[in-house]
Scaffold this motif. Sequence first.
Motif, PDB file in Angstrom:
ATOM      1  N   THR A   1       0.993  -1.242   0.423  1.00 53.08           N
ATOM      2  CA  THR A   1      -0.071  -0.290  -0.511  1.00 53.08           C
ATOM      3  C   THR A   1       0.945   1.702   0.228  1.00 53.08           C
ATOM      4  O   THR A   1       1.803   1.630   0.943  1.00 53.08           O
ATOM      5  CB  THR A   1      -0.946  -0.338   1.296  1.00 53.08           C
ATOM      6  OG1 THR A   1      -2.249  -1.429   1.473  1.00 53.08           O
ATOM      7  CG2 THR A   1      -1.549   1.234   1.346  1.00 53.08           C
ATOM      8  N   THR A   2       0.831   1.989  -1.642  1.00 57.27           N
ATOM      9  CA  THR A   2       2.076   3.053  -1.206  1.00 57.27           C
ATOM     10  C   THR A   2       1.209   4.500  -0.920  1.00 57.27           C
ATOM     11  O   THR A   2      -0.195   4.824  -0.587  1.00 57.27           O
ATOM     12  CB  THR A   2       2.136   3.399  -2.838  1.00 57.27           C
ATOM     13  OG1 THR A   2       2.711   2.061  -3.160  1.00 57.27           O
ATOM     14  CG2 THR A   2       2.639   4.102  -2.603  1.00 57.27           C
ATOM     15  N   LEU A   3       1.868   5.167  -0.298  1.00 52.95           N
ATOM     16  CA  LEU A   3       1.644   6.025   0.496  1.00 52.95           C
ATOM     17  C   LEU A   3       1.197   7.776  -0.768  1.00 52.95           C
ATOM     18  O   LEU A   3       2.469   7.303  -1.357  1.00 52.95           O
ATOM     19  CB  LEU A   3       2.183   6.299   1.743  1.00 52.95           C
ATOM     20  CG  LEU A   3       2.203   5.341   3.001  1.00 52.95           C
ATOM     21  CD1 LEU A   3       3.091   6.149   4.059  1.00 52.95           C
ATOM     22  CD2 LEU A   3       1.040   5.149   3.079  1.00 52.95           C
ATOM     23  N   CYS A   4       0.674   8.648  -0.486  1.00 53.09           N
ATOM     24  CA  CYS A   4       0.943   9.919  -1.303  1.00 53.09           C
ATOM     25  C   CYS A   4       1.086  11.156  -0.829  1.00 53.09           C
ATOM     26  O   CYS A   4       0.202  10.858   0.466  1.00 53.09           O
ATOM     27  CB  CYS A   4      -0.052   9.609  -2.463  1.00 53.09           C
ATOM     28  SG  CYS A   4      -0.570   7.841  -3.422  1.00 53.09           S
ATOM     29  N   GLU A   5       1.628  11.938  -1.128  1.00 53.11           N
ATOM     30  CA  GLU A   5       0.936  13.333  -1.087  1.00 53.11           C
ATOM     31  C   GLU A   5       0.002  13.546  -0.162  1.00 53.11           C
ATOM     32  O   GLU A   5      -0.710  14.118  -1.001  1.00 53.11           O
ATOM     33  CB  GLU A   5       2.034  14.578  -1.390  1.00 53.11           C
ATOM     34  CG  GLU A   5       2.334  15.745  -1.148  1.00 53.11           C
ATOM     35  CD  GLU A   5       3.544  15.677  -0.219  1.00 53.11           C
ATOM     36  OE1 GLU A   5       3.359  17.054   0.908  1.00 53.11           O
ATOM     37  OE2 GLU A   5       4.202  14.766  -0.019  1.00 53.11           O
ATOM     38  N   GLY A   6      -0.864  13.896   0.807  1.00 53.16           N
ATOM     39  CA  GLY A   6      -1.628  14.910   1.411  1.00 53.16           C
ATOM     40  C   GLY A   6      -2.412  13.592   1.517  1.00 53.16           C
ATOM     41  O   GLY A   6      -4.212  13.643   2.459  1.00 53.16           O
ATOM     42  N   MET A   7      -2.165  12.759   1.921  1.00 53.10           N
ATOM     43  CA  MET A   7      -3.401  10.932   2.428  1.00 53.10           C
ATOM     44  C   MET A   7      -3.800  11.505   4.024  1.00 53.10           C
ATOM     45  O   MET A   7      -3.250  11.948   4.603  1.00 53.10           O
ATOM     46  CB  MET A   7      -2.133   9.924   2.547  1.00 53.10           C
ATOM     47  CG  MET A   7      -2.841   8.867   1.061  1.00 53.10           C
ATOM     48  SD  MET A   7      -1.875   7.487   1.567  1.00 53.10           S
ATOM     49  CE  MET A   7      -2.050   6.641  -0.197  1.00 53.10           C
ATOM     50  N   ASN A   8      -5.039  10.909   4.085  1.00 53.19           N
ATOM     51  CA  ASN A   8      -5.596  11.543   5.932  1.00 53.19           C
ATOM     52  C   ASN A   8      -5.054   9.440   6.412  1.00 53.19           C
ATOM     53  O   ASN A   8      -6.803   9.214   5.283  1.00 53.19           O
ATOM     54  CB  ASN A   8      -6.873  11.781   5.220  1.00 53.19           C
ATOM     55  CG  ASN A   8      -6.392  13.194   4.720  1.00 53.19           C
ATOM     56  OD1 ASN A   8      -5.776  13.579   5.379  1.00 53.19           O
ATOM     57  ND2 ASN A   8      -7.444  13.602   3.764  1.00 53.19           N
ATOM     58  N   ILE A   9      -4.764   9.445   6.673  1.00 50.88           N
ATOM     59  CA  ILE A   9      -4.672   7.881   7.666  1.00 50.88           C
ATOM     60  C   ILE A   9      -4.956   8.175   8.852  1.00 50.88           C
ATOM     61  O   ILE A   9      -5.230   9.258   9.547  1.00 50.88           O
ATOM     62  CB  ILE A   9      -2.970   7.364   7.876  1.00 50.88           C
ATOM     63  CG1 ILE A   9      -3.056   7.778   5.977  1.00 50.88           C
ATOM     64  CG2 ILE A   9      -2.681   6.492   8.100  1.00 50.88           C
ATOM     65  CD1 ILE A   9      -1.015   7.010   5.783  1.00 50.88           C
TER      66      ILE A   9
END
Length: 75
Positions: free
Chosen positions: A58-66
């Motif tokens: 699961t790749t993270l991206c700029e601005g994600m809400n986790i």
Amino acid sequence: MTMQTFFCINMNIKVNRKDVVTEARTLSQLAAEMSLPEKGVAVAIDANIVKRQIWDVTTLCEGMNITVIKAAFGG
């Protein structure tokens, strides 16, 4: 003309509504960075639960809400 390669070292995301700067590129890397326990933790990205079995891919991206939810034990 020379070709330049740019690498993003840090990424800005939100974890539990707080701004976080991370070097992690996958959810499992972020979990390790945050020292999350092996059990009793659920993680959602943009309100969608992500099964632990796929955290590695699961790749993270700029601005994600986790959202990280830790189980509470006791009475």
